[in-house]
Design a protein around this motif. Structure first.
Motif, PDB file in Angstrom:
ATOM      1  N   ALA A   1      -5.465 -15.583  41.605  1.00  8.29           N
ATOM      2  CA  ALA A   1      -5.912 -15.848  43.001  1.00  8.29           C
ATOM      3  C   ALA A   1      -7.335 -14.971  42.963  1.00  8.29           C
ATOM      4  O   ALA A   1      -8.055 -15.391  43.886  1.00  8.29           O
ATOM      5  CB  ALA A   1      -5.065 -15.083  44.149  1.00  8.29           C
ATOM      6  N   ALA A   2      -7.565 -14.103  41.893  1.00 12.58           N
ATOM      7  CA  ALA A   2      -9.079 -13.426  41.855  1.00 12.58           C
ATOM      8  C   ALA A   2      -9.745 -14.315  41.406  1.00 12.58           C
ATOM      9  O   ALA A   2      -9.668 -15.383  40.374  1.00 12.58           O
ATOM     10  CB  ALA A   2      -8.824 -12.302  41.035  1.00 12.58           C
ATOM     11  N   ARG A   3     -10.975 -14.802  42.025  1.00 11.97           N
ATOM     12  CA  ARG A   3     -12.018 -15.877  41.172  1.00 11.97           C
ATOM     13  C   ARG A   3     -13.221 -15.593  40.782  1.00 11.97           C
ATOM     14  O   ARG A   3     -13.945 -14.771  41.715  1.00 11.97           O
ATOM     15  CB  ARG A   3     -12.071 -16.962  42.570  1.00 11.97           C
ATOM     16  N   THR A   4     -13.626 -15.947  39.879  1.00  9.65           N
ATOM     17  CA  THR A   4     -14.907 -16.181  39.505  1.00  9.65           C
ATOM     18  C   THR A   4     -15.020 -17.538  38.529  1.00  9.65           C
ATOM     19  O   THR A   4     -14.041 -17.836  37.736  1.00  9.65           O
ATOM     20  CB  THR A   4     -15.679 -15.035  38.746  1.00  9.65           C
ATOM     21  N   PRO A   5     -16.058 -18.258  38.592  1.00 10.42           N
ATOM     22  CA  PRO A   5     -16.040 -19.515  37.695  1.00 10.42           C
ATOM     23  C   PRO A   5     -16.160 -19.106  36.337  1.00 10.42           C
ATOM     24  O   PRO A   5     -16.747 -17.995  36.101  1.00 10.42           O
ATOM     25  CB  PRO A   5     -17.293 -20.232  38.326  1.00 10.42           C
ATOM     26  N   ALA A   6     -15.565 -20.019  35.513  1.00  8.85           N
ATOM     27  CA  ALA A   6     -15.647 -19.662  33.967  1.00  8.85           C
ATOM     28  C   ALA A   6     -16.570 -20.425  33.514  1.00  8.85           C
ATOM     29  O   ALA A   6     -16.908 -21.649  33.608  1.00  8.85           O
ATOM     30  CB  ALA A   6     -14.129 -20.156  33.579  1.00  8.85           C
ATOM     31  N   VAL A   7     -17.162 -19.654  32.544  1.00  4.99           N
ATOM     32  CA  VAL A   7     -18.327 -20.332  31.543  1.00  4.99           C
ATOM     33  C   VAL A   7     -17.515 -20.849  30.401  1.00  4.99           C
ATOM     34  O   VAL A   7     -16.996 -19.976  29.618  1.00  4.99           O
ATOM     35  CB  VAL A   7     -19.592 -19.359  31.202  1.00  4.99           C
ATOM     36  N   VAL A   8     -17.545 -21.958  29.976  1.00  3.37           N
ATOM     37  CA  VAL A   8     -16.862 -22.606  28.781  1.00  3.37           C
ATOM     38  C   VAL A   8     -17.728 -23.072  27.581  1.00  3.37           C
ATOM     39  O   VAL A   8     -18.454 -24.030  27.968  1.00  3.37           O
ATOM     40  CB  VAL A   8     -15.834 -23.418  29.225  1.00  3.37           C
ATOM     41  N   VAL A   9     -17.622 -22.751  26.467  1.00  5.30           N
ATOM     42  CA  VAL A   9     -18.223 -23.263  25.480  1.00  5.30           C
ATOM     43  C   VAL A   9     -17.481 -23.440  24.003  1.00  5.30           C
ATOM     44  O   VAL A   9     -16.347 -22.861  24.171  1.00  5.30           O
ATOM     45  CB  VAL A   9     -19.791 -22.436  25.109  1.00  5.30           C
ATOM     46  N   SER A  10     -17.765 -24.374  23.261  1.00  2.00           N
ATOM     47  CA  SER A  10     -17.283 -24.540  21.928  1.00  2.00           C
ATOM     48  C   SER A  10     -17.408 -23.117  21.159  1.00  2.00           C
ATOM     49  O   SER A  10     -18.613 -22.572  21.298  1.00  2.00           O
ATOM     50  CB  SER A  10     -17.837 -25.596  21.073  1.00  2.00           C
ATOM     51  N   LYS A  11     -16.458 -22.677  20.704  1.00  2.00           N
ATOM     52  CA  LYS A  11     -16.354 -21.352  19.821  1.00  2.00           C
ATOM     53  C   LYS A  11     -17.419 -21.508  18.739  1.00  2.00           C
ATOM     54  O   LYS A  11     -18.076 -20.566  18.230  1.00  2.00           O
ATOM     55  CB  LYS A  11     -15.012 -20.749  19.653  1.00  2.00           C
ATOM     56  N   GLU A  12     -17.246 -22.786  18.058  1.00  2.00           N
ATOM     57  CA  GLU A  12     -18.016 -22.874  16.804  1.00  2.00           C
ATOM     58  C   GLU A  12     -19.279 -22.945  17.045  1.00  2.00           C
ATOM     59  O   GLU A  12     -20.371 -22.328  16.318  1.00  2.00           O
ATOM     60  CB  GLU A  12     -17.330 -24.129  16.258  1.00  2.00           C
ATOM     61  N   GLU A  13     -19.698 -23.663  18.058  1.00  2.00           N
ATOM     62  CA  GLU A  13     -21.316 -23.730  18.404  1.00  2.00           C
ATOM     63  C   GLU A  13     -21.684 -22.300  19.146  1.00  2.00           C
ATOM     64  O   GLU A  13     -22.989 -22.159  18.600  1.00  2.00           O
ATOM     65  CB  GLU A  13     -21.251 -24.889  19.445  1.00  2.00           C
ATOM     66  N   ALA A  14     -20.655 -21.686  19.776  1.00  2.00           N
ATOM     67  CA  ALA A  14     -21.440 -20.121  20.229  1.00  2.00           C
ATOM     68  C   ALA A  14     -21.671 -19.389  18.881  1.00  2.00           C
ATOM     69  O   ALA A  14     -22.785 -19.173  19.250  1.00  2.00           O
ATOM     70  CB  ALA A  14     -20.317 -19.734  21.080  1.00  2.00           C
TER      71      ALA A  14
END
Length: 513
Positions: free
Chosen positions: A173-186
């Motif tokens: 229920a606690a909210r903050t939008p997630a930032v999602v990237v490829s681990k390999e590319e990061a």
């Protein structure tokens, strides 16, 4: 994956008029229906004490799914044994659910349960229409274990004019939008994770641009994907009162609780301007995405996302995200987690006010919220066919995720805390999730629920405007002049009246505390 519904505006308006007539008074109870109602004592006993019923349940997700009818049949076998009921499952794609439910509700088409929230099949709007049944007198009788398990503050968040109309699915229920990237590319393109984790705002979003440029040199098809709906107000440090689609939000840091139009704030305007700039640079793949009403996940599965922002950051979330596409992804919080009414009511089930079997519908929800086997069957499929449990009790999904039953929406049907823990997650992931909920910064509006009834006509109009303009804003194809046109049309549609009503209700709520 998502099918587009071809409902005309005229049909929706006509159907809405039908709804107003249909929901003006509660349905009368026919003697034959009353005789089918189980007593609270019967609900705790065997199926022999209960008449057989068939319930209808609408919900959204990544549907259709492979083997879904096989899974639903297995679920129904168990429901028949437990509560002498079966369900006509009505899964719909995310892209079509909202519009389909508008028509179902407005037309008076029979159903018993429907997923509702502050972001799809909007809870406050449906309550204002009289579409949902108040549950206060039924929860303790027909869903006592679930009612006791969910924190009282969560039930209070679901109240409108003091009554509960939504059955809360307990989850993150606690909210903050997630930032999602490829681990390999990061790792390869040296994403500066400390610089962005928990620190992205409309002012700092450009920090992602160097990374985007580097990824696109080698993968020009990859871009940036988000939307106003996915960012919600949280990314802008705002708490929307009736959902991001409706003008009216309060800044988390404002002790006066002044309601503003989020689309007139500097943060949202900066976001819109940056999307125009990034579209001009080719980062958004707008020419491909514009034909769809909403992004449906196909961009991710097709390998066209360098950075995505949305959903909600949660412990173990990267494992679920990686399973969707078959490669490792990183998940970072975009900002500070807040506990809000919106986060609590984001995943609920509602019972049709005209349901012939509301007690049995609640018994169904009680069962799925307390029976681990049925919950996991509905969410993940048949054990040893769609998933296995390894020697340590971790769930391992079987086969290609795109070719097997895998809706990947464990928050959709019931409490997420019944889910088998997936391989790769911490064994204590649900305890960790509950702790995140506990530690999140509580909103000053926690427990306030807006009653949309006094301005439901205006809300309908501004909601239609959001549908008309928001996609172009997200994809950067809306000019500044078009954005200003959007704001002007909101005022004509009644945005100031909506905001005034929100302020009036918040002031009264604050004074009564």
């Amino acid at each position: 994956m998502f099918r587009k519904m071809k409902w005309s505006k005229a049909l929706i308006v006509a159907a809405a008029l039908v709804l107003l007539a249909a929901c003006s008074t509660p349905p009368s109870e026919k003697p034959s229906e009353a005789s089918n109602k189980p007593t609270p004592e019967a609900s705790q006993n065997s199926d022999a004490d209960l008449p057989e019923v068939k319930l209808t349940w609408y919900f959204p997700g990544s549907f259709p799914q492979a083997d879904q009818e096989l899974v639903f049949a297995e679920v129904n076998k168990k429901l028949k044994e437990k509560i002498n009921a079966t369900v006509d499952f009505k899964p719909l794609g995310f892209g079509e659910y909202d519009q389909k439910m508008q028509v179902v509700i407005a037309s008076g088409a029979p159903y018993d349960i429907a997923f509702t929230s502050n972001w799809i099949n909007i809870y406050s709007q449906n309550v204002a229409k009289g579409a949902f049944l108040p549950l206060d007198d039924l929860l303790a009788q027909y869903a006592p274990k679930s009612f006791a398990a969910v924190p009282q503050s969560f039930w209070d968040a679901a109240r409108v004019k003091g009554k509960i109309y939504g059955f809360v699915n307990e989850q993150i229920a606690a909210r903050t939008p997630a930032v999602v990237v490829s681990k390999e590319e990061a790792e390869k393109y040296k994403l500066d994770i400390p610089a962005i984790s928990g620190k992205l705002t409309p002012d700092t979003l450009p920090l992602l641009e160097p990374y985007l440029q580097n990824v696109r040199k080698d993968f020009p098809q990859k871009g940036f994907v988000t939307s106003l709906v996915q960012l919600d107000g949280l990314f802008f440090n705002l708490e929307p009162i009736a959902g991001i689609q409706i003008p009216g939000a309060v800044d988390f840091s404002d002790p006066t609780l002044k309601v503003v139009n989020q689309y007139e704030t500097e943060g949202v305007k900066k976001y819109a301007a940056l999307m125009r700039e990034w579209n001009a640079k080719g980062y958004l793949n707008s020419s491909e995405r514009i034909s769809k009403k909403a992004d449906d996940g196909t961009e991710v599965k097709a390998g066209k996302v360098a950075v995505g922002i949305g959903g909600s950051y949660k412990p173990g979330g990267e494992v679920e995200l990686s399973a969707e596409v078959g490669y490792e992804r990183l998940q970072l919080p975009s900002g500070t987690a807040h506990l809000t009414t919106g986060g609590i009511i984001a995943t609920m089930q509602a019972i049709n006010r005209n349901s012939k079997n509301p007690e049995r519908a609640l018994m169904l929800l009680e069962l799925i919220n307390t029976d681990k086997e049925i919950y996991n069957l509905l969410n993940f499929g048949i054990q040893d066919k769609h998933f296995k449990l390894d020697a340590d009790g971790f769930m391992v999904k079987e086969g290609d995720a795109s070719q097997a039953y895998n809706p990947n929406v464990p928050w959709m049907f019931a409490t997420n805390f019944l889910a088998y823990v997936e391989k790769g997650k911490s064994k204590t992931v649900w305890e960790e999730t509950k702790q995140v909920n506990k530690d999140a910064a509580p909103s000053q509006l926690l427990g306030f629920t807006f009653d949309a009834e006094p301005v439901k006509a205006e809300i309908g109009k501004v909601s239609a405007l959001f549908d008309e303009y928001s996609r172009a804003i997200d994809l950067g194809v809306s000019t500044e002049a078009k954005y200003n046109e959007f704001l002007a049309k909101q005022k004509v549609a009644g945005s100031d009246k909506i905001i005034a009503e929100m302020q009036k209700q918040i002031d009264a709520w604050k004074a009564a505390k």
